[in-house]
Design a protein around this motif. Structure first.
Motif, PDB file in Angstrom:
ATOM      1  N   ARG A  40       2.936  39.415 -75.700  1.00 30.36           N
ATOM      2  CA  ARG A  40       4.338  39.716 -75.423  1.00 30.36           C
ATOM      3  C   ARG A  40       5.128  38.428 -75.165  1.00 30.36           C
ATOM      4  NH1 ARG A  40       6.720  38.673 -71.207  1.00 30.36           N
ATOM      5  NH2 ARG A  40       8.354  40.144 -71.802  1.00 30.36           N
ATOM      6  N   GLY A  41       6.442  38.542 -75.273  1.00 27.40           N
ATOM      7  CA  GLY A  41       7.315  37.422 -74.952  1.00 27.40           C
ATOM      8  C   GLY A  41       8.661  37.945 -74.501  1.00 27.40           C
ATOM      9  N   SER A  42       9.380  37.143 -73.754  1.00 25.57           N
ATOM     10  CA  SER A  42      10.713  37.540 -73.304  1.00 25.57           C
ATOM     11  C   SER A  42      11.671  37.568 -74.487  1.00 25.57           C
ATOM     12  CB  SER A  42      11.224  36.570 -72.232  1.00 25.57           C
ATOM     13  OG  SER A  42      10.472  36.714 -71.044  1.00 25.57           O
ATOM     14  N   CYS A  43      12.551  38.562 -74.484  1.00 22.63           N
ATOM     15  CA  CYS A  43      13.485  38.778 -75.591  1.00 22.63           C
ATOM     16  C   CYS A  43      14.914  38.561 -75.097  1.00 22.63           C
ATOM     17  CB  CYS A  43      13.318  40.196 -76.133  1.00 22.63           C
ATOM     18  SG  CYS A  43      14.456  40.608 -77.468  1.00 22.63           S
ATOM     19  N   ARG A  44      15.625  37.642 -75.741  1.00 23.93           N
ATOM     20  CA  ARG A  44      17.012  37.365 -75.365  1.00 23.93           C
ATOM     21  C   ARG A  44      17.994  37.622 -76.509  1.00 23.93           C
ATOM     22  NH1 ARG A  44      13.828  33.519 -72.932  1.00 23.93           N
ATOM     23  NH2 ARG A  44      14.003  33.370 -70.650  1.00 23.93           N
ATOM     24  N   ARG A  45      17.492  38.060 -77.648  1.00 25.37           N
ATOM     25  CA  ARG A  45      18.364  38.404 -78.778  1.00 25.37           C
ATOM     26  C   ARG A  45      18.035  39.811 -79.231  1.00 25.37           C
ATOM     27  NH1 ARG A  45      17.773  34.094 -83.316  1.00 25.37           N
ATOM     28  NH2 ARG A  45      19.195  35.595 -84.330  1.00 25.37           N
ATOM     29  N   PHE A  46      19.045  40.667 -79.220  1.00 27.32           N
ATOM     30  CA  PHE A  46      18.821  42.083 -79.443  1.00 27.32           C
ATOM     31  C   PHE A  46      19.624  42.594 -80.634  1.00 27.32           C
ATOM     32  CE2 PHE A  46      18.419  41.213 -74.901  1.00 27.32           C
ATOM     33  CZ  PHE A  46      17.175  41.753 -74.613  1.00 27.32           C
ATOM     34  N   ALA A 155       7.054  50.891 -76.304  1.00 25.19           N
ATOM     35  CA  ALA A 155       7.961  51.764 -77.052  1.00 25.19           C
ATOM     36  C   ALA A 155       8.790  51.000 -78.077  1.00 25.19           C
ATOM     37  CB  ALA A 155       8.889  52.495 -76.078  1.00 25.19           C
ATOM     38  N   GLY A 156       8.489  49.714 -78.282  1.00 23.27           N
ATOM     39  CA  GLY A 156       9.171  48.930 -79.302  1.00 23.27           C
ATOM     40  C   GLY A 156      10.398  48.190 -78.833  1.00 23.27           C
ATOM     41  N   LEU A 157      10.666  48.189 -77.538  1.00 26.51           N
ATOM     42  CA  LEU A 157      11.804  47.462 -76.993  1.00 26.51           C
ATOM     43  C   LEU A 157      11.399  46.056 -76.581  1.00 26.51           C
ATOM     44  CD1 LEU A 157      13.227  50.322 -74.744  1.00 26.51           C
ATOM     45  CD2 LEU A 157      14.237  49.484 -76.874  1.00 26.51           C
ATOM     46  N   LEU A 188      17.215  43.151 -65.613  1.00 26.38           N
ATOM     47  CA  LEU A 188      16.339  43.214 -66.779  1.00 26.38           C
ATOM     48  C   LEU A 188      17.178  43.611 -67.982  1.00 26.38           C
ATOM     49  CD1 LEU A 188      13.280  42.977 -67.568  1.00 26.38           C
ATOM     50  CD2 LEU A 188      13.259  45.485 -67.550  1.00 26.38           C
ATOM     51  N   ALA A 189      17.280  42.696 -68.953  1.00 26.95           N
ATOM     52  CA  ALA A 189      17.942  43.005 -70.217  1.00 26.95           C
ATOM     53  C   ALA A 189      16.959  43.760 -71.101  1.00 26.95           C
ATOM     54  CB  ALA A 189      18.397  41.724 -70.901  1.00 26.95           C
ATOM     55  N   VAL A 190      17.451  44.820 -71.747  1.00 27.59           N
ATOM     56  CA  VAL A 190      16.575  45.704 -72.525  1.00 27.59           C
ATOM     57  C   VAL A 190      17.252  46.055 -73.848  1.00 27.59           C
ATOM     58  CG1 VAL A 190      15.309  47.884 -72.546  1.00 27.59           C
ATOM     59  CG2 VAL A 190      15.714  46.709 -70.371  1.00 27.59           C
ATOM     60  N   GLY A 191      16.502  46.046 -74.925  1.00 32.40           N
ATOM     61  CA  GLY A 191      17.033  46.464 -76.217  1.00 32.40           C
ATOM     62  C   GLY A 191      15.994  46.273 -77.304  1.00 32.40           C
ATOM     63  N   TYR A 192      16.365  46.642 -78.515  1.00 33.07           N
ATOM     64  CA  TYR A 192      15.468  46.436 -79.652  1.00 33.07           C
ATOM     65  C   TYR A 192      15.575  44.978 -80.111  1.00 33.07           C
ATOM     66  CZ  TYR A 192      15.041  51.482 -79.695  1.00 33.07           C
ATOM     67  OH  TYR A 192      14.781  52.781 -79.340  1.00 33.07           O
ATOM     68  N   PRO A 193      14.452  44.279 -80.208  1.00 31.07           N
ATOM     69  CA  PRO A 193      14.501  42.837 -80.514  1.00 31.07           C
ATOM     70  C   PRO A 193      15.125  42.546 -81.874  1.00 31.07           C
ATOM     71  CG  PRO A 193      12.322  43.486 -79.723  1.00 31.07           C
ATOM     72  CD  PRO A 193      13.075  44.753 -79.990  1.00 31.07           C
ATOM     73  N   ALA A 194      15.923  41.480 -81.925  1.00 27.33           N
ATOM     74  CA  ALA A 194      16.480  41.016 -83.197  1.00 27.33           C
ATOM     75  C   ALA A 194      15.436  40.229 -83.977  1.00 27.33           C
ATOM     76  CB  ALA A 194      17.717  40.164 -82.950  1.00 27.33           C
ATOM     77  N   HIS A 195      14.439  39.694 -83.283  1.00 26.87           N
ATOM     78  CA  HIS A 195      13.334  38.987 -83.937  1.00 26.87           C
ATOM     79  C   HIS A 195      12.144  39.029 -82.993  1.00 26.87           C
ATOM     80  CE1 HIS A 195      13.567  35.398 -81.348  1.00 26.87           C
ATOM     81  NE2 HIS A 195      14.857  35.630 -81.350  1.00 26.87           N
ATOM     82  N   PRO A 196      10.934  38.851 -83.482  1.00 26.14           N
ATOM     83  CA  PRO A 196       9.760  38.917 -82.617  1.00 26.14           C
ATOM     84  C   PRO A 196       9.786  37.807 -81.566  1.00 26.14           C
ATOM     85  CG  PRO A 196       9.119  39.056 -84.926  1.00 26.14           C
ATOM     86  CD  PRO A 196      10.564  38.647 -84.899  1.00 26.14           C
TER      87      PRO A 196
END
Length: 281
Positions: A40-46, A155-157, A188-196
């Motif tokens: 896993r990794g932190s996601c900042r682009r959604f 769940a893919g977020l 906590l920012a949450v969303g579907y990732p724009a990139h892995p």
């Protein structure tokens, strides 16, 4: 979104720690779950796609099923569904411009208020008005947030914690309507990732995982080796406080962390907690 090839569990652990970790034989579904967690990794682009309400509620329910100290349940989640509220929170977390673009932002709160209300309702004195009340509530919030992240990523977020909600905890509390003995622990920012998300390298396990007793044998050398390994594979795209420290040719993790904490951060948080009714003795 372009998917990257999924690493095997052992490969993901090697990429993360730089040391071989040979996972034992286990059922394929278990190995797959651990592989997702290890990579896993932190996601900042959604993506702009909103998080469905029913999914969000389910993830909150799963998160709050996580362990809690003595069944006290001293944590709450505030979901900022209002775009205006998310924008106002983004204004309060300086340097976190990506927060405003997140489709959903949650704030995990430590809550010692309910316990105190129980004492009022049962007319029994609250005998633990000291520092442990803060630690218990903060730990409960942290456990719930970790559980939410694991569930959301399954769940893919994508998710990224926002500790900066404590930069101006009083203003964040006012925005959320938090009463006495309730405090913002982390956003906590949450969303579907724009990139892995990238697998962020961690200190080797022999530094942070101990057997029977804490040890620091060879710590300085291990950190130095980690600095080199990480700088080669994941160099920082900027150096902190160049006006004060100049530019370093060997800038790595340890120097970045030293520069970061050479400046005061959240020095007023203790005063905020006291103003919210906590005793920190």
């Amino acid at each position: 979104m372009t998917d990257r090839p999924d690493p095997d569990l052992n490969d993901a652990l090697m990429e993360r720690y730089g040391d071989a970790v040979d996972a034992p034989d286990m059922p394929a579904d278990v190995r797959q779950s651990l592989r997702r967690m290890a990579s896993r990794g932190s996601c900042r682009r959604f993506q702009p796609t909103p998080v469905p309400d029913d999914l969000l509620q389910t993830l909150c329910a799963v998160a709050l099923a996580a362990p809690t100290k003595s069944d006290l349940q001293q944590r709450d989640i505030v979901a900022l569904k209002s775009e205006d509220r998310r924008a106002r929170l983004a204004d309060l977390v300086a340097g976190q411009d990506w927060v405003a673009a997140a489709p959903m932002v949650l704030v995990f709160c430590g809550n010692n208020r309910r316990q105190r209300l129980l004492h009022d309702w049962h007319d029994v004195p609250f005998a633990n008005d000291h520092m442990d009340a803060v630690i218990n509530a903060a730990a409960d919030a942290a456990i719930a947030m970790a559980a939410f992240v694991t569930a959301a990523e399954a769940a893919g977020l994508g998710c990224c914690p926002i500790s900066a909600v404590r930069n101006d905890a009083a203003a964040v509390s006012d925005l959320l309507g938090l009463p006495e003995h309730v405090f913002p622990f982390a956003g906590l920012a949450v969303g579907y990732p724009a990139h892995p998300p990238e697998i962020a390298m961690r200190l080797p396990l022999h530094v942070t995982c101990h057997v029977d007793t804490y040890r620091e044998d060879g710590l300085k050398e291990s950190v130095a080796a980690y600095d080199v390994r990480r700088a080669r594979a994941q160099p920082y795209n900027r150096q902190r406080f160049v006006a004060t420290f100049g530019t370093s040719d060997t800038y790595g993790w340890s120097e970045d962390k030293v520069r970061q904490y050479s400046q005061p951060e959240r020095a007023e948080f203790g005063a905020f907690l006291r103003a919210r009714g906590f005793q920190l003795d």
